[in-house]
Motif scaffolding. Structure first.
Motif, mmCIF file in Angstrom:
data_model
loop_
_atom_site.group_PDB
_atom_site.id
_atom_site.type_symbol
_atom_site.label_atom_id
_atom_site.label_comp_id
_atom_site.label_asym_id
_atom_site.label_seq_id
_atom_site.Cartn_x
_atom_site.Cartn_y
_atom_site.Cartn_z
ATOM 1 N N LEU A 89 -20.676 -2.564 -18.167
ATOM 2 C CA LEU A 89 -21.046 -3.319 -19.359
ATOM 3 C C LEU A 89 -21.771 -4.442 -18.987
ATOM 4 N N GLY A 90 -22.292 -4.503 -17.836
ATOM 5 C CA GLY A 90 -23.334 -5.587 -17.408
ATOM 6 C C GLY A 90 -22.699 -6.572 -16.688
ATOM 7 N N TYR A 91 -21.587 -6.656 -16.375
ATOM 8 C CA TYR A 91 -20.953 -7.718 -15.606
ATOM 9 C C TYR A 91 -21.400 -7.754 -13.967
ATOM 10 N N GLN A 92 -21.717 -8.676 -13.204
ATOM 11 C CA GLN A 92 -21.513 -8.698 -11.835
ATOM 12 C C GLN A 92 -20.266 -8.663 -11.224
ATOM 13 N N VAL A 93 -20.001 -7.993 -10.347
ATOM 14 C CA VAL A 93 -18.800 -7.495 -10.013
ATOM 15 C C VAL A 93 -18.563 -7.242 -8.490
ATOM 16 N N LYS A 94 -17.444 -7.879 -7.774
ATOM 17 C CA LYS A 94 -17.073 -7.312 -6.429
ATOM 18 C C LYS A 94 -15.885 -6.794 -6.551
ATOM 19 N N GLU A 95 -15.393 -6.012 -5.706
ATOM 20 C CA GLU A 95 -13.935 -5.669 -5.340
ATOM 21 C C GLU A 95 -13.234 -6.327 -4.095
ATOM 22 N N MET A 96 -12.032 -6.962 -4.316
ATOM 23 C CA MET A 96 -11.394 -7.473 -3.499
ATOM 24 C C MET A 96 -10.756 -6.668 -2.497
ATOM 25 N N LEU A 97 -11.106 -6.302 -1.305
ATOM 26 C CA LEU A 97 -10.551 -5.530 -0.252
ATOM 27 C C LEU A 97 -9.101 -5.684 0.062
ATOM 28 N N GLY A 98 -8.361 -4.796 -0.065
ATOM 29 C CA GLY A 98 -6.836 -4.995 0.549
ATOM 30 C C GLY A 98 -5.993 -5.209 -0.662
ATOM 31 N N GLY A 99 -6.694 -5.828 -1.989
ATOM 32 C CA GLY A 99 -6.042 -5.899 -3.184
ATOM 33 C C GLY A 99 -4.725 -6.691 -3.015
ATOM 34 N N PHE A 100 -3.654 -6.458 -4.043
ATOM 35 C CA PHE A 100 -2.475 -7.595 -3.978
ATOM 36 C C PHE A 100 -1.726 -7.459 -2.965
ATOM 37 N N GLU A 101 -1.796 -6.088 -2.282
ATOM 38 C CA GLU A 101 -0.835 -6.039 -1.162
ATOM 39 C C GLU A 101 -1.159 -6.923 0.018
ATOM 40 N N TYR A 102 -2.500 -6.956 0.244
ATOM 41 C CA TYR A 102 -3.071 -7.738 1.301
ATOM 42 C C TYR A 102 -2.919 -9.210 0.964
ATOM 43 N N TRP A 103 -3.111 -9.642 -0.256
ATOM 44 C CA TRP A 103 -2.918 -11.030 -0.742
ATOM 45 C C TRP A 103 -1.675 -11.434 -0.148
ATOM 46 N N VAL A 104 -0.481 -10.763 -0.508
ATOM 47 C CA VAL A 104 0.784 -11.064 -0.205
ATOM 48 C C VAL A 104 0.948 -10.871 1.505
ATOM 49 N N ARG A 105 0.613 -9.944 2.177
ATOM 50 C CA ARG A 105 0.779 -9.670 3.409
ATOM 51 C C ARG A 105 0.123 -10.725 4.317
ATOM 52 N N GLU A 106 -1.031 -11.495 3.754
ATOM 53 C CA GLU A 106 -1.599 -12.568 4.409
ATOM 54 C C GLU A 106 -1.041 -13.796 4.249
#
Length: 161
Positions: free
Chosen positions: A115-132
């Motif tokens: 769709l034309g957006y600049q984008v990155k993927e957050m490695l680890g996702g929600f799992e690693y957000w919580v685990r960290e």
């Protein structure tokens, strides 16, 4: 010994490492496509405008179970239809889904890029957000769990990487 002379009985080196130039190109590109959970958290905890928006591409039930504070909720299947109403095309987007075993954030990033957006993927996702050990929101309010010593240093601000 050159990379062409590596023996085949070593499974790590059975396929020789890439040249330094090829490795630099690959890893440089990887950083253009991916963001680390700790880096995203550090920027979001600051007082300044982060310069990006975080997008949770999971279902509503998953969102209610827990999500990154301040994230926009937009399930992948609805991106084509709703992205323009929820996201500014001039602001980069960082997508996430459940975790490293899920490619939902990758599919969301692809849909946004198309769709034309600049984008990155957050490695680890929600799992690693919580685990960290970063704070997250649920339908009941805010939560924070102790960091998992296998994913984050127990007695330091950051891992030093």
């Amino acid at each position: 010994m050159t990379s062409q002379m590596i023996t085949t009985d070593n499974p790590v080196l059975r396929v020789p490492p890439a040249s330094p130039a090829a490795a630099a190109a690959y890893f440089g590109a990887s950083l253009a496509f991916h963001a680390d959970v700790s880096d995203v958290a550090a920027v979001l905890e600051g007082d300044a405008d982060p310069g990006f928006v975080v997008l949770d591409s999971r279902s509503t039930a998953s969102w209610e179970q827990g999500h990154v504070p301040g994230a926009v909720h937009l399930p992948t299947a609805l991106i084509a239809e709703q992205a323009r109403d929820l996201l500014d095309p001039a602001v980069p987007v960082v997508t996430y889904c459940w975790g490293p075993g899920c490619n939902g954030a990758t599919r969301a990033a692809l849909a946004l890029a198309e769709l034309g957006y600049q984008v990155k993927e957050m490695l680890g996702g929600f799992e690693y957000w919580v685990r960290e050990g970063f704070a997250f929101e649920t339908w009941e309010g805010s939560e924070r769990r102790p960091s998992d010593p296998l994913t984050a240093p127990a007695d330091a601000e950051d891992c030093g990487c």
